[in-house]
Design a protein around this motif. Structure first.
Motif, PDB file in Angstrom:
ATOM      1  N   ASP A   1     -36.282 -61.618 -28.007  1.00 54.16           N
ATOM      2  CA  ASP A   1     -34.928 -61.928 -28.007  1.00 54.16           C
ATOM      3  C   ASP A   1     -34.612 -63.237 -27.551  1.00 54.16           C
ATOM      4  OD1 ASP A   1     -32.274 -61.692 -27.617  1.00 54.16           O
ATOM      5  OD2 ASP A   1     -32.373 -59.759 -26.735  1.00 54.16           O
ATOM      6  N   THR A   2     -33.966 -64.094 -28.409  1.00 54.43           N
ATOM      7  CA  THR A   2     -33.784 -65.454 -28.045  1.00 54.43           C
ATOM      8  C   THR A   2     -31.998 -65.389 -27.762  1.00 54.43           C
ATOM      9  OG1 THR A   2     -33.372 -65.573 -30.501  1.00 54.43           O
ATOM     10  CG2 THR A   2     -35.298 -66.510 -29.460  1.00 54.43           C
ATOM     11  N   SER A   3     -31.300 -64.399 -27.141  1.00 54.32           N
ATOM     12  CA  SER A   3     -29.852 -64.501 -26.935  1.00 54.32           C
ATOM     13  C   SER A   3     -29.732 -65.365 -26.061  1.00 54.32           C
ATOM     14  CB  SER A   3     -29.329 -62.961 -26.470  1.00 54.32           C
ATOM     15  OG  SER A   3     -29.547 -62.111 -27.429  1.00 54.32           O
ATOM     16  N   ALA A   4     -30.441 -65.643 -24.790  1.00 58.77           N
ATOM     17  CA  ALA A   4     -30.148 -66.857 -23.849  1.00 58.77           C
ATOM     18  C   ALA A   4     -30.181 -68.163 -24.612  1.00 58.77           C
ATOM     19  CB  ALA A   4     -31.144 -66.795 -22.745  1.00 58.77           C
ATOM     20  N   ALA A   5     -31.060 -68.312 -25.415  1.00 59.89           N
ATOM     21  CA  ALA A   5     -31.383 -69.580 -25.986  1.00 59.89           C
ATOM     22  C   ALA A   5     -30.205 -70.168 -27.032  1.00 59.89           C
ATOM     23  CB  ALA A   5     -32.648 -69.870 -26.632  1.00 59.89           C
ATOM     24  N   HIS A   6     -29.542 -69.064 -27.646  1.00 58.60           N
ATOM     25  CA  HIS A   6     -28.610 -69.163 -28.591  1.00 58.60           C
ATOM     26  C   HIS A   6     -27.186 -69.520 -27.766  1.00 58.60           C
ATOM     27  CE1 HIS A   6     -30.424 -68.662 -32.488  1.00 58.60           C
ATOM     28  NE2 HIS A   6     -31.016 -67.634 -32.267  1.00 58.60           N
ATOM     29  N   GLN A   7     -27.158 -68.951 -26.652  1.00 56.59           N
ATOM     30  CA  GLN A   7     -26.107 -69.039 -25.824  1.00 56.59           C
ATOM     31  C   GLN A   7     -26.152 -70.237 -25.129  1.00 56.59           C
ATOM     32  OE1 GLN A   7     -26.416 -65.373 -23.369  1.00 56.59           O
ATOM     33  NE2 GLN A   7     -24.396 -64.964 -23.713  1.00 56.59           N
ATOM     34  N   TYR A   8     -27.123 -70.854 -24.813  1.00 56.63           N
ATOM     35  CA  TYR A   8     -27.083 -72.214 -24.359  1.00 56.63           C
ATOM     36  C   TYR A   8     -26.850 -73.211 -25.257  1.00 56.63           C
ATOM     37  CZ  TYR A   8     -28.877 -71.823 -19.604  1.00 56.63           C
ATOM     38  OH  TYR A   8     -28.668 -71.619 -17.897  1.00 56.63           O
TER      39      TYR A   8
ATOM     40  N   PRO B   1     -24.394 -75.643 -36.711  1.00 59.17           N
ATOM     41  CA  PRO B   1     -25.744 -74.506 -36.380  1.00 59.17           C
ATOM     42  C   PRO B   1     -25.063 -72.988 -36.398  1.00 59.17           C
ATOM     43  CG  PRO B   1     -25.724 -76.348 -34.976  1.00 59.17           C
ATOM     44  CD  PRO B   1     -24.421 -76.409 -35.645  1.00 59.17           C
ATOM     45  N   ARG B   2     -25.564 -72.065 -36.754  1.00 58.49           N
ATOM     46  CA  ARG B   2     -25.418 -70.662 -36.675  1.00 58.49           C
ATOM     47  C   ARG B   2     -26.563 -69.914 -36.003  1.00 58.49           C
ATOM     48  NH1 ARG B   2     -19.965 -71.141 -36.638  1.00 58.49           N
ATOM     49  NH2 ARG B   2     -19.184 -71.895 -38.967  1.00 58.49           N
ATOM     50  N   ALA B   3     -26.180 -68.699 -35.355  1.00 60.57           N
ATOM     51  CA  ALA B   3     -27.249 -68.100 -34.596  1.00 60.57           C
ATOM     52  C   ALA B   3     -27.575 -66.783 -35.257  1.00 60.57           C
ATOM     53  CB  ALA B   3     -26.603 -67.730 -33.257  1.00 60.57           C
ATOM     54  N   TYR B   4     -28.801 -66.569 -35.164  1.00 65.89           N
ATOM     55  CA  TYR B   4     -29.384 -65.193 -35.730  1.00 65.89           C
ATOM     56  C   TYR B   4     -30.375 -64.839 -35.045  1.00 65.89           C
ATOM     57  CZ  TYR B   4     -29.974 -61.758 -39.621  1.00 65.89           C
ATOM     58  OH  TYR B   4     -30.190 -60.487 -40.149  1.00 65.89           O
ATOM     59  N   ARG B   5     -30.538 -63.753 -34.456  1.00 61.08           N
ATOM     60  CA  ARG B   5     -31.631 -63.269 -33.680  1.00 61.08           C
ATOM     61  C   ARG B   5     -32.530 -62.172 -34.335  1.00 61.08           C
ATOM     62  NH1 ARG B   5     -27.523 -60.979 -29.137  1.00 61.08           N
ATOM     63  NH2 ARG B   5     -26.757 -60.169 -31.397  1.00 61.08           N
ATOM     64  N   LEU B   6     -33.804 -62.716 -34.482  1.00 56.15           N
ATOM     65  CA  LEU B   6     -34.673 -61.743 -35.132  1.00 56.15           C
ATOM     66  C   LEU B   6     -35.395 -60.458 -34.211  1.00 56.15           C
ATOM     67  CD1 LEU B   6     -37.019 -64.337 -37.077  1.00 56.15           C
ATOM     68  CD2 LEU B   6     -35.454 -62.823 -37.994  1.00 56.15           C
TER      69      LEU B   6
ATOM     70  N   GLU C   1     -23.966 -75.153 -42.990  1.00 53.51           N
ATOM     71  CA  GLU C   1     -24.010 -74.172 -42.070  1.00 53.51           C
ATOM     72  C   GLU C   1     -25.429 -73.776 -42.117  1.00 53.51           C
ATOM     73  OE1 GLU C   1     -20.219 -71.339 -41.677  1.00 53.51           O
ATOM     74  OE2 GLU C   1     -20.475 -72.018 -43.604  1.00 53.51           O
ATOM     75  N   ILE C   2     -26.025 -73.781 -40.898  1.00 55.40           N
ATOM     76  CA  ILE C   2     -27.707 -73.150 -40.766  1.00 55.40           C
ATOM     77  C   ILE C   2     -27.638 -72.068 -39.885  1.00 55.40           C
ATOM     78  CG2 ILE C   2     -29.904 -73.960 -40.188  1.00 55.40           C
ATOM     79  CD1 ILE C   2     -28.996 -76.754 -40.618  1.00 55.40           C
ATOM     80  N   TRP C   3     -28.271 -70.891 -40.393  1.00 54.13           N
ATOM     81  CA  TRP C   3     -28.482 -69.766 -39.894  1.00 54.13           C
ATOM     82  C   TRP C   3     -30.021 -69.774 -39.583  1.00 54.13           C
ATOM     83  CZ3 TRP C   3     -24.264 -69.739 -42.681  1.00 54.13           C
ATOM     84  CH2 TRP C   3     -23.163 -69.082 -42.253  1.00 54.13           C
ATOM     85  N   SER C   4     -30.501 -69.671 -38.092  1.00 54.81           N
ATOM     86  CA  SER C   4     -31.562 -69.837 -37.731  1.00 54.81           C
ATOM     87  C   SER C   4     -31.939 -68.979 -36.335  1.00 54.81           C
ATOM     88  CB  SER C   4     -32.299 -71.220 -37.841  1.00 54.81           C
ATOM     89  OG  SER C   4     -31.653 -72.054 -36.840  1.00 54.81           O
ATOM     90  N   ASP C   5     -33.365 -69.015 -35.941  1.00 54.25           N
ATOM     91  CA  ASP C   5     -33.805 -68.473 -34.810  1.00 54.25           C
ATOM     92  C   ASP C   5     -34.880 -69.298 -34.398  1.00 54.25           C
ATOM     93  OD1 ASP C   5     -33.854 -66.964 -32.392  1.00 54.25           O
ATOM     94  OD2 ASP C   5     -34.513 -65.040 -33.424  1.00 54.25           O
TER      95      ASP C   5
END
Length: 221
Positions: free
Chosen positions: A94-101, A39-44, A7-11
């Motif tokens: 904020d990369t929320s939209a990129a992670h959502q896609y 892939p796992r999401a993380y927003r810095l 599992e990879i947490w990244s932004d």
């Protein structure tokens, strides 16, 4: 032998994450064993409107000189992996939209292509990865035009972030088979060592290694 899960947490605005991703891929290639990437999401920068990356670094480090030192260190490491970091074009936000896609792409192969494309777009090409039209175009470019489940992606992002915080470390974060974990842009040899330990099941104890990484409060190197 059974498959390894990583599992990879990244932004996508984490300067060390793309470098670490490439180093992990080198280790997987050398391993010669089936590895499933999750892939796992993380927003810095949750809630932050995009700003020039250099400006964000000056705010964090307190001076342009220190920001320049940081950027140089990242670029040197990036060049070793064949990556081109254009800090003059990069933005932080904020990369929320990129992670959502990314989460809306159900096919793992297409999802992996999209994630790699996002790093290239935001880091090297200076594309606006905070813009939904750009994100949609990038998804189409990699063949991932069939997107669904957007309603559940925001909750999935929050769940990913809560899970990462259990480990009490920054990103990039790699969790192998749910137990061993590595944080930071480690050398490929370190990734190889931990992956081989997982394959051989030499120990069930959690193994943690720290290196250059990012958290909400900033980055280290």
């Amino acid at each position: 032998m059974k498959k390894i899960t990583v599992e990879i947490w990244s932004d996508f605005v984490c300067p060390w994450c793309w470098i670490a991703k490439k180093r992990l891929e080198k280790a997987i290639d050398a391993l010669g064993h089936e590895v499933e990437i999750v892939p796992r999401a993380y927003r810095l920068a949750n809630g932050l409107n995009p700003i020039p990356f250099s400006q964000a670094l000056v705010r964090k480090t307190g001076s342009k000189a220190q920001a320049d030192v940081f950027m140089k260190a990242v670029q040197v490491n990036a060049s070793l992996e064949g990556l081109d970091y254009r800090f003059d074009l990069m933005r932080f936000g904020d990369t929320s939209a990129a992670h959502q896609y990314a989460k809306a792409i159900s096919d793992p192969t297409l999802q992996a292509r999209f994630i790699e494309r996002l790093y290239l777009a935001g880091t090297t090409e200076g594309k606006d990865i905070f813009n939904e039209r750009v994100l949609r175009d990038l998804a189409t470019e990699v063949g991932a035009s069939d997107l669904h489940g957007f309603d559940s992606t925001e909750a999935a992002i929050r769940s990913d972030e809560a899970a990462a915080n259990i480990f009490g470390t920054g990103i990039p974060l790699f969790v192998i088979n749910g137990s061993r974990h590595i944080s930071g842009a480690q050398d490929p040899a370190v990734f190889t060592k931990v992956l081989r330990a997982a394959v051989e099941e030499l120990s069930s104890d959690e193994e943690a290694v720290a290196a250059s990484s990012c958290s909400i409060s900033g980055c280290t190197h």
